[in-house]
Design a protein around this motif. Structure first.
Motif, PDB file in Angstrom:
ATOM      1  N   GLY A 155      24.780  -1.171  -9.481  1.00 59.79           N
ATOM      2  CA  GLY A 155      24.491  -1.134 -10.904  1.00 59.79           C
ATOM      3  C   GLY A 155      23.010  -1.240 -11.211  1.00 59.79           C
ATOM      4  O   GLY A 155      22.544  -0.702 -12.218  1.00 59.79           O
ATOM      5  N   GLN A 156      22.257  -1.964 -10.405  1.00 58.88           N
ATOM      6  CA  GLN A 156      20.828  -2.145 -10.644  1.00 58.88           C
ATOM      7  C   GLN A 156      19.968  -1.362  -9.653  1.00 58.88           C
ATOM      8  O   GLN A 156      18.767  -1.638  -9.530  1.00 58.88           O
ATOM      9  N   TYR A 157      20.561  -0.400  -8.961  1.00 56.63           N
ATOM     10  CA  TYR A 157      19.842   0.253  -7.856  1.00 56.63           C
ATOM     11  C   TYR A 157      18.542   0.895  -8.332  1.00 56.63           C
ATOM     12  O   TYR A 157      17.480   0.757  -7.710  1.00 56.63           O
ATOM     13  N   GLY A 158      18.597   1.606  -9.448  1.00 60.97           N
ATOM     14  CA  GLY A 158      17.399   2.272  -9.935  1.00 60.97           C
ATOM     15  C   GLY A 158      16.298   1.294 -10.297  1.00 60.97           C
ATOM     16  O   GLY A 158      15.132   1.475  -9.933  1.00 60.97           O
ATOM     17  N   ASP A 159      16.657   0.212 -11.037  1.00 66.98           N
ATOM     18  CA  ASP A 159      15.647  -0.770 -11.429  1.00 66.98           C
ATOM     19  C   ASP A 159      15.086  -1.501 -10.223  1.00 66.98           C
ATOM     20  O   ASP A 159      13.876  -1.771 -10.136  1.00 66.98           O
ATOM     21  N   LEU A 160      15.956  -1.850  -9.268  1.00 64.95           N
ATOM     22  CA  LEU A 160      15.484  -2.560  -8.076  1.00 64.95           C
ATOM     23  C   LEU A 160      14.574  -1.672  -7.237  1.00 64.95           C
ATOM     24  O   LEU A 160      13.560  -2.135  -6.687  1.00 64.95           O
ATOM     25  N   THR A 161      14.923  -0.391  -7.124  1.00 62.15           N
ATOM     26  CA  THR A 161      14.084   0.523  -6.348  1.00 62.15           C
ATOM     27  C   THR A 161      12.730   0.709  -7.029  1.00 62.15           C
ATOM     28  O   THR A 161      11.692   0.757  -6.358  1.00 62.15           O
ATOM     29  N   ARG A 162      12.720   0.799  -8.362  1.00 62.20           N
ATOM     30  CA  ARG A 162      11.444   0.906  -9.090  1.00 62.20           C
ATOM     31  C   ARG A 162      10.612  -0.356  -8.884  1.00 62.20           C
ATOM     32  O   ARG A 162       9.392  -0.302  -8.693  1.00 62.20           O
ATOM     33  N   LEU A 163      11.276  -1.540  -8.920  1.00 63.41           N
ATOM     34  CA  LEU A 163      10.573  -2.804  -8.700  1.00 63.41           C
ATOM     35  C   LEU A 163       9.933  -2.836  -7.316  1.00 63.41           C
ATOM     36  O   LEU A 163       8.763  -3.217  -7.159  1.00 63.41           O
ATOM     37  N   ALA A 164      10.690  -2.427  -6.298  1.00 66.69           N
ATOM     38  CA  ALA A 164      10.146  -2.421  -4.938  1.00 66.69           C
ATOM     39  C   ALA A 164       9.030  -1.396  -4.801  1.00 66.69           C
ATOM     40  O   ALA A 164       7.985  -1.659  -4.183  1.00 66.69           O
ATOM     41  N   TYR A 165       9.209  -0.222  -5.369  1.00 65.43           N
ATOM     42  CA  TYR A 165       8.223   0.864  -5.251  1.00 65.43           C
ATOM     43  C   TYR A 165       6.882   0.455  -5.861  1.00 65.43           C
ATOM     44  O   TYR A 165       5.815   0.695  -5.273  1.00 65.43           O
ATOM     45  N   LEU A 166       6.906  -0.170  -7.040  1.00 68.05           N
ATOM     46  CA  LEU A 166       5.661  -0.525  -7.711  1.00 68.05           C
ATOM     47  C   LEU A 166       5.051  -1.811  -7.178  1.00 68.05           C
ATOM     48  O   LEU A 166       3.859  -2.071  -7.390  1.00 68.05           O
ATOM     49  N   THR A 167       5.840  -2.639  -6.491  1.00 62.98           N
ATOM     50  CA  THR A 167       5.300  -3.868  -5.906  1.00 62.98           C
ATOM     51  C   THR A 167       4.669  -3.612  -4.542  1.00 62.98           C
ATOM     52  O   THR A 167       3.734  -4.311  -4.140  1.00 62.98           O
ATOM     53  N   LEU A 168       5.151  -2.627  -3.829  1.00 62.32           N
ATOM     54  CA  LEU A 168       4.616  -2.321  -2.499  1.00 62.32           C
ATOM     55  C   LEU A 168       3.144  -1.934  -2.586  1.00 62.32           C
ATOM     56  O   LEU A 168       2.678  -1.418  -3.608  1.00 62.32           O
ATOM     57  N   PRO A 169       2.378  -2.148  -1.518  1.00 64.41           N
ATOM     58  CA  PRO A 169       0.948  -1.806  -1.541  1.00 64.41           C
ATOM     59  C   PRO A 169       0.730  -0.316  -1.804  1.00 64.41           C
ATOM     60  O   PRO A 169       1.395   0.537  -1.215  1.00 64.41           O
ATOM     61  N   VAL A 170      -0.194  -0.012  -2.702  1.00 63.74           N
ATOM     62  CA  VAL A 170      -0.491   1.380  -3.039  1.00 63.74           C
ATOM     63  C   VAL A 170      -1.067   2.124  -1.834  1.00 63.74           C
ATOM     64  O   VAL A 170      -0.917   3.339  -1.702  1.00 63.74           O
ATOM     65  N   SER A 171      -1.709   1.392  -0.929  1.00 64.11           N
ATOM     66  CA  SER A 171      -2.338   2.030   0.226  1.00 64.11           C
ATOM     67  C   SER A 171      -1.336   2.694   1.161  1.00 64.11           C
ATOM     68  O   SER A 171      -1.717   3.512   2.000  1.00 64.11           O
ATOM     69  N   LEU A 172      -0.062   2.368   1.044  1.00 62.00           N
ATOM     70  CA  LEU A 172       0.947   2.975   1.921  1.00 62.00           C
ATOM     71  C   LEU A 172       1.197   4.434   1.593  1.00 62.00           C
ATOM     72  O   LEU A 172       1.767   5.164   2.411  1.00 62.00           O
TER      73      LEU A 172
END
Length: 663
Positions: free
Chosen positions: A26-43
């Motif tokens: 149910g929260q897959y999209g929001d959780l994936t967005r949270l992980a994507y934007l929290t991860l280091p931009v340098s990756l």
């Protein structure tokens, strides 16, 4: 009696897992967005997309059948309290895993996960790059602003503005994720929110930051190819290094089958899987019609044992094998992955043909018992004719050829009998011809068999040419340049013609026996240039002067000037020779030569002739004469040993010495 150990009810665990999975989906999209934007931009966006999905998918608990029950910390901080709601537990896991990517020791490679974290799991993508769809200018500005903020601040900002959590709950998630200063993260998130304004929620839900709505592009294809070749090279080097340990000791005879490196240079021997194999239809769609367009043919092209033995013997011939190396051909082992042309059984032997840019290599071994053989010859700058056939096997007085894939028809004919029609030659589906009589090398010259091949109309219209076996791996291309002024004639500044027309066949019938003189000398092509015709004195008929040039693969060639009398049954007379010269080629277009001739009356004459640019011929010595024109005939004293020197003057005034003499 001991009571059995109590286990949690299976149904309860299953129900808890179902609830966790439902919350995750149910929260897959929001959780994936949270992980994507929290991860280091340098990756980079591709790795962040994959890592975000991997972090969320690994958030499902109970991988061993037991569902952990995270508990809300109590006021005393001892960790004992009420169970944490599933949604909060998922957010805590995602934030903790994403922040872990920021915590790497100084100097730790960015391509590797931080110490103590698991290696990346599913999903994995090979050959594609994934990234969210590009947004507008406002989305890009927000992305740059987020990149400047710390990872903890980005996580807090997303939880506050996107998920709408209260500050206390965000503080609890950050604390549970291991953030040392949650208050500082909240203050930075507040500053970030002030910079973005009220439109933050709308922008964060755009496709620019949605790791579930991605686009695909291929990776760098050239870089991927280079990396693949580097991987193969590294593997080959490793195999070669390991094979060094298996080399026989002093006094032992090395076995070709076990050779892994070249003993002379330490170069790793290419393996069967490293051989270059050209697709079958390349020859019809390329402007480079040569050996590189040959596909791998034969019923043993997948016989790794045979190919390994062939490569090993080529790289490190055993004492029992003496390679037959053509003149001016390097005998070094393969330094790169050669091209496989053929592997099959012919005439009771297993035959393998390789091509490595400038050489043709033929390996042959008996099918029962015996000694293998190895032959190496130059083949650089081959073309549609000189790459049209290769000698694949020799028998007693016979030879078999492997024809190029662009050969549409094959015949044989006798060069000494121009009036006899060509005979059809059978060619197997893999390109191997039937047996062809080999030219006699030492016996009387009463027959000179040659190949007459015809190219496919897919590359050239109505193109037939002659090839002659002169003992090498590649048969020699026979060409003809007719007399100047005959309508089709030209000096050798233009390309010679094919020798399939009537004038060419008539000329070669008088000159064909001379081919045995250049047998085994690394010849690529032999051209007959009829450079002058002369009417003989005393109504002796018409004679023809020919320059026969045998060009080698390395460039220079040997030249023989032959003089043909009107008597068609008499062989052509050799009147001059020159070795390693450019004469009678496009870079040596002028020639003058002379000879002595006795008329039917018994009178002796000095005859001389020059090519088209010769305007005057001079004779000095026992006879002195100078005459304008391209031919000269002057009567000499009645003795057979008259000594004269012939020279010519070109139309530009330059003097030209008789071929075969220093001038």
């Amino acid at each position: 009696m001991h009571s059995p150990r109590q286990r949690p009810p299976v149904t309860g665990t299953r129900t808890a897992l179902d609830r966790a999975e439902s919350a995750l989906i149910g929260q897959y999209g929001d959780l994936t967005r949270l992980a994507y934007l929290t991860l280091p931009v340098s990756l980079g966006r591709h790795r962040r997309v994959l890592l975000a999905h991997g972090i969320v998918q690994r958030a499902l608990p109970g991988v061993r059948g037991r569902l952990p029950a995270p508990r809300r910390p109590d006021a005393d901080g001892d960790g004992a309290g009420a169970p944490v709601p599933e949604a909060r537990r998922l957010r805590r896991h995602v934030v903790r895993a994403a922040l872990a990517r920021e915590r790497r020791p100084r100097g730790w490679p960015a391509a590797l996960p931080p110490p103590g974290t698991l290696l990346p799991g599913l999903p994995l993508v090979w050959g594609l790059r994934l990234f969210p769809a590009a947004g507008g200018a406002e989305d890009m500005a927000l992305g740059r602003l987020l990149a400047t903020a710390p990872a903890e601040a980005r996580a807090a900002f997303l939880l506050l503005r996107l998920d709408g959590l209260p500050v206390a709950e965000v503080r609890e998630v950050l604390t549970g994720a291991g953030v040392r200063d949650p208050e500082g993260a909240l203050r930075a998130a507040d500053e970030l929110g002030s910079a973005v304004g009220e439109q933050a929620e709308r922008l964060l839900r755009s496709r620019e930051f949605d790791a579930c709505f991605v686009q695909t592009r291929p990776t760098d294809l050239l870089r991927r190819r280079r990396r693949l070749w580097c991987a193969w090279g590294t593997l080959a080097a490793l195999v070669g290094f390991l094979a060094l340990w298996a080399l026989p000791g002093p006094g032992q005879d090395p076995s070709p089958a076990g050779a892994g490196t070249d003993a002379r240079a330490g170069v790793p021997v290419p393996g069967p899987r490293q051989l270059t194999r050209t697709p079958a239809d390349v020859w019809a769609d390329t402007s480079r019609v040569d050996f590189t367009a040959w596909p791998a043919r034969g019923d043993r092209v997948d016989d790794d044992g045979l190919l390994s033995r062939a490569l090993s013997v080529w790289a490190r011939p055993p004492r029992s094998v003496r390679p037959a190396v053509a003149p001016d051909t390097p005998a070094e082992p393969p330094t790169r992955s050669p091209q496989l042309l053929y592997a099959g059984d012919v005439e009771g032997r297993a035959v393998v043909l390789f091509h490595d840019v400038q050489r043709i290599v033929r390996y042959s071994e008996p099918l029962t018992s015996g000694t293998p053989s190895l032959a190496i010859a130059r083949a650089d700058d081959a073309d549609v004719t000189t790459a049209a056939a290769v000698v694949v096997a020799r028998g007693r007085g016979t030879v078999r050829f492997l024809t190029a894939p662009w050969i549409a028809g094959a015949e044989t004919r006798d060069l000494l009998r121009p009036d006899s029609p060509a005979r059809r030659l059978r060619v197997a589906p893999d390109g191997v011809t039937g047996t062809v009589p080999a030219p006699a090398a030492r016996t009387a010259c009463d027959s000179v068999p040659v190949l007459q091949l015809r190219s496919s109309a897919r590359i050239v219209e109505k193109h037939a040419f002659l090839l002659s076996d002169l003992g090498g791996l590649s048969p020699v291309h026979l060409t003809y340049t007719p007399l100047p002024g005959t309508g089709t004639g030209a000096p050798p500044s233009r390309q010679p013609r094919e020798s399939t027309g009537a004038p060419a066949l008539v000329a070669w019938a008088r000159l064909g026996c001379g081919l045995r003189e250049v047998r085994g000398s690394g010849v690529r092509a032999v051209n007959v240039w009829d450079f002058a015709a002369q009417d003989l004195p005393e109504h002796g008929g018409r004679s023809v002067w020919s320059c026969v040039r045998a060009s080698t693969w390395r460039g220079p060639g040997d030249v023989v000037v032959r003089w043909r009398t009107p008597d068609a049954s008499a062989p052509a007379r050799v009147v001059a020779r020159a070795r390693s010269t450019a004469a009678c080629s496009r870079f040596g277009q002028h020639v003058v030569a002379g000879t002595r001739w006795r008329a039917g009356s018994g009178h002796w004459y000095v005859l001389a002739a020059g090519s088209r640019a010769v305007s005057r011929i001079e004779v000095a010595g026992d006879v002195t004469e100078s005459r304008a024109g391209r031919t000269l005939a002057v009567r000499t004293p009645e003795k057979s040993r008259t000594r004269v020197t012939v020279s010519g003057v070109l139309t530009n005034g330059d003097k030209l010495m008789e071929i075969g003499r220093d001038g």
